[in-house]
Scaffold this motif. Sequence first.
Motif, PDB file in Angstrom:
ATOM      1  N   ASP A  13      15.844  -0.338 -21.099  1.00 40.33           N
ATOM      2  CA  ASP A  13      15.822  -0.733 -22.508  1.00 40.33           C
ATOM      3  C   ASP A  13      14.456  -0.485 -23.151  1.00 40.33           C
ATOM      4  O   ASP A  13      14.192  -0.931 -24.254  1.00 40.33           O
ATOM      5  N   GLY A  14      13.567   0.213 -22.444  1.00 37.73           N
ATOM      6  CA  GLY A  14      12.243   0.539 -22.972  1.00 37.73           C
ATOM      7  C   GLY A  14      11.161  -0.479 -22.668  1.00 37.73           C
ATOM      8  O   GLY A  14      10.015  -0.303 -23.070  1.00 37.73           O
ATOM      9  N   THR A  15      11.493  -1.535 -21.944  1.00 37.55           N
ATOM     10  CA  THR A  15      10.527  -2.582 -21.629  1.00 37.55           C
ATOM     11  C   THR A  15       9.322  -2.038 -20.873  1.00 37.55           C
ATOM     12  O   THR A  15       8.206  -2.531 -21.036  1.00 37.55           O
ATOM     13  N   HIS A  16       9.510  -0.989 -20.063  1.00 36.66           N
ATOM     14  CA  HIS A  16       8.409  -0.424 -19.282  1.00 36.66           C
ATOM     15  C   HIS A  16       7.207  -0.059 -20.149  1.00 36.66           C
ATOM     16  O   HIS A  16       6.072  -0.234 -19.739  1.00 36.66           O
ATOM     17  N   SER A  17       7.466   0.411 -21.363  1.00 38.58           N
ATOM     18  CA  SER A  17       6.362   0.811 -22.238  1.00 38.58           C
ATOM     19  C   SER A  17       5.617  -0.397 -22.809  1.00 38.58           C
ATOM     20  O   SER A  17       4.429  -0.311 -23.100  1.00 38.58           O
ATOM     21  N   LYS A  18       6.294  -1.525 -22.939  1.00 33.39           N
ATOM     22  CA  LYS A  18       5.662  -2.740 -23.476  1.00 33.39           C
ATOM     23  C   LYS A  18       4.845  -3.473 -22.416  1.00 33.39           C
ATOM     24  O   LYS A  18       3.892  -4.164 -22.736  1.00 33.39           O
ATOM     25  N   MET A  19       5.243  -3.318 -21.140  1.00 38.63           N
ATOM     26  CA  MET A  19       4.552  -4.047 -20.072  1.00 38.63           C
ATOM     27  C   MET A  19       3.538  -3.185 -19.329  1.00 38.63           C
ATOM     28  O   MET A  19       2.885  -3.659 -18.405  1.00 38.63           O
ATOM     29  N   GLY A  20       3.397  -1.918 -19.716  1.00 34.16           N
ATOM     30  CA  GLY A  20       2.409  -1.052 -19.082  1.00 34.16           C
ATOM     31  C   GLY A  20       2.772  -0.653 -17.665  1.00 34.16           C
ATOM     32  O   GLY A  20       1.899  -0.507 -16.816  1.00 34.16           O
ATOM     33  N   PHE A  21       4.057  -0.452 -17.409  1.00 33.20           N
ATOM     34  CA  PHE A  21       4.529  -0.080 -16.079  1.00 33.20           C
ATOM     35  C   PHE A  21       3.838   1.187 -15.589  1.00 33.20           C
ATOM     36  O   PHE A  21       3.748   2.176 -16.303  1.00 33.20           O
ATOM     37  N   GLN A  22       3.349   1.152 -14.360  1.00 30.87           N
ATOM     38  CA  GLN A  22       2.715   2.304 -13.709  1.00 30.87           C
ATOM     39  C   GLN A  22       3.503   2.610 -12.447  1.00 30.87           C
ATOM     40  O   GLN A  22       3.740   1.718 -11.640  1.00 30.87           O
ATOM     41  N   ALA A  23       3.886   3.853 -12.269  1.00 32.47           N
ATOM     42  CA  ALA A  23       4.693   4.212 -11.104  1.00 32.47           C
ATOM     43  C   ALA A  23       4.150   5.458 -10.428  1.00 32.47           C
ATOM     44  O   ALA A  23       3.396   6.216 -11.029  1.00 32.47           O
ATOM     45  N   ALA A  24       4.558   5.647  -9.198  1.00 32.24           N
ATOM     46  CA  ALA A  24       4.202   6.858  -8.462  1.00 32.24           C
ATOM     47  C   ALA A  24       5.305   7.879  -8.704  1.00 32.24           C
ATOM     48  O   ALA A  24       6.440   7.674  -8.300  1.00 32.24           O
ATOM     49  N   GLU A  25       4.998   8.960  -9.394  1.00 31.17           N
ATOM     50  CA  GLU A  25       5.999   9.973  -9.717  1.00 31.17           C
ATOM     51  C   GLU A  25       6.024  11.131  -8.738  1.00 31.17           C
ATOM     52  O   GLU A  25       7.035  11.786  -8.575  1.00 31.17           O
ATOM     53  N   ALA A  26       4.899  11.429  -8.115  1.00 35.79           N
ATOM     54  CA  ALA A  26       4.827  12.613  -7.272  1.00 35.79           C
ATOM     55  C   ALA A  26       5.608  12.431  -5.980  1.00 35.79           C
ATOM     56  O   ALA A  26       5.577  11.358  -5.374  1.00 35.79           O
ATOM     57  N   ALA A  27       6.281  13.485  -5.583  1.00 38.05           N
ATOM     58  CA  ALA A  27       6.990  13.451  -4.313  1.00 38.05           C
ATOM     59  C   ALA A  27       5.974  13.372  -3.184  1.00 38.05           C
ATOM     60  O   ALA A  27       4.935  14.012  -3.224  1.00 38.05           O
ATOM     61  N   VAL A  28       6.277  12.573  -2.199  1.00 38.11           N
ATOM     62  CA  VAL A  28       5.382  12.406  -1.058  1.00 38.11           C
ATOM     63  C   VAL A  28       5.702  13.486  -0.034  1.00 38.11           C
ATOM     64  O   VAL A  28       6.858  13.663   0.344  1.00 38.11           O
ATOM     65  N   LYS A  29       4.668  14.204   0.386  1.00 41.53           N
ATOM     66  CA  LYS A  29       4.863  15.251   1.383  1.00 41.53           C
ATOM     67  C   LYS A  29       4.920  14.627   2.770  1.00 41.53           C
ATOM     68  O   LYS A  29       4.197  13.683   3.067  1.00 41.53           O
ATOM     69  N   LYS A  30       5.774  15.178   3.596  1.00 44.26           N
ATOM     70  CA  LYS A  30       5.954  14.680   4.954  1.00 44.26           C
ATOM     71  C   LYS A  30       4.768  15.105   5.827  1.00 44.26           C
ATOM     72  O   LYS A  30       4.325  16.236   5.789  1.00 44.26           O
ATOM     73  N   VAL A  31       4.271  14.169   6.609  1.00 43.46           N
ATOM     74  CA  VAL A  31       3.183  14.448   7.539  1.00 43.46           C
ATOM     75  C   VAL A  31       3.791  14.566   8.929  1.00 43.46           C
ATOM     76  O   VAL A  31       4.556  13.705   9.364  1.00 43.46           O
ATOM     77  N   ASP A  32       3.449  15.659   9.646  1.00 42.98           N
ATOM     78  CA  ASP A  32       4.019  15.838  10.980  1.00 42.98           C
ATOM     79  C   ASP A  32       3.257  15.002  12.010  1.00 42.98           C
ATOM     80  O   ASP A  32       2.313  14.288  11.680  1.00 42.98           O
ATOM     81  N   ASP A  33       3.648  15.085  13.271  1.00 36.56           N
ATOM     82  CA  ASP A  33       3.069  14.280  14.336  1.00 36.56           C
ATOM     83  C   ASP A  33       1.569  14.518  14.554  1.00 36.56           C
ATOM     84  O   ASP A  33       0.879  13.671  15.106  1.00 36.56           O
ATOM     85  N   THR A  34       1.074  15.661  14.110  1.00 38.37           N
ATOM     86  CA  THR A  34      -0.353  15.966  14.295  1.00 38.37           C
ATOM     87  C   THR A  34      -1.200  15.444  13.144  1.00 38.37           C
ATOM     88  O   THR A  34      -2.405  15.551  13.158  1.00 38.37           O
ATOM     89  N   GLY A  35      -0.538  14.904  12.126  1.00 38.57           N
ATOM     90  CA  GLY A  35      -1.254  14.397  10.957  1.00 38.57           C
ATOM     91  C   GLY A  35      -1.427  15.449   9.875  1.00 38.57           C
ATOM     92  O   GLY A  35      -2.065  15.207   8.856  1.00 38.57           O
ATOM     93  N   SER A  36      -0.819  16.624  10.075  1.00 36.24           N
ATOM     94  CA  SER A  36      -0.913  17.703   9.101  1.00 36.24           C
ATOM     95  C   SER A  36       0.258  17.610   8.125  1.00 36.24           C
ATOM     96  O   SER A  36       1.353  17.182   8.475  1.00 36.24           O
ATOM     97  N   LEU A  37       0.017  18.057   6.888  1.00 38.19           N
ATOM     98  CA  LEU A  37       1.087  18.099   5.917  1.00 38.19           C
ATOM     99  C   LEU A  37       2.061  19.204   6.261  1.00 38.19           C
ATOM    100  O   LEU A  37       1.668  20.298   6.655  1.00 38.19           O
ATOM    101  N   ASN A  38       3.327  18.912   6.128  1.00 36.88           N
ATOM    102  CA  ASN A  38       4.358  19.885   6.403  1.00 36.88           C
ATOM    103  C   ASN A  38       4.832  20.457   5.076  1.00 36.88           C
ATOM    104  O   ASN A  38       5.534  19.788   4.329  1.00 36.88           O
ATOM    105  N   PRO A  39       4.460  21.704   4.740  1.00 35.51           N
ATOM    106  CA  PRO A  39       4.841  22.275   3.441  1.00 35.51           C
ATOM    107  C   PRO A  39       6.324  22.524   3.292  1.00 35.51           C
ATOM    108  O   PRO A  39       6.791  22.754   2.203  1.00 35.51           O
ATOM    109  N   LYS A  40       7.082  22.452   4.385  1.00 37.62           N
ATOM    110  CA  LYS A  40       8.533  22.702   4.313  1.00 37.62           C
ATOM    111  C   LYS A  40       9.312  21.422   4.050  1.00 37.62           C
ATOM    112  O   LYS A  40      10.514  21.449   3.952  1.00 37.62           O
ATOM    113  N   ALA A  41       8.649  20.282   3.969  1.00 37.43           N
ATOM    114  CA  ALA A  41       9.346  19.003   3.794  1.00 37.43           C
ATOM    115  C   ALA A  41       9.886  18.873   2.405  1.00 37.43           C
ATOM    116  O   ALA A  41       9.428  19.432   1.479  1.00 37.43           O
TER     117      ALA A  41
END
Length: 84
Positions: free
Chosen positions: A56-84
């Motif tokens: 209903d638009g309340t997010h703009s009145k309350m200053g809602f902040q969200a994480a929009e970016a997709a999270v990249k998968k980290v493999d077992d070695t701690g490296s980012l997996n570009p295919k995720a």
Amino acid sequence: MASVKIIVRTNGPYRVEAPEGTVELVDAEGNKYDLTGKPAFSLCRCGGSVNKPFCDGTHSKMGFQAAEAAVKKVDDTGSLNPKA
């Protein structure tokens, strides 16, 4: 191409776009929401809407902040997996 598109709006709702009749939205008890005539609708993700689960638009009145970016998968070695 997918028939349903969900757009993550910056600091806003999830916008659902689909041909009418192709999306079924149900509550926790299994009751269906009437989406007749709604080929697109927005779902609240700030928790403040008085018309949940719809935005209903309340997010703009309350200053809602969200994480929009997709999270990249980290493999077992701690490296980012570009295919995720």
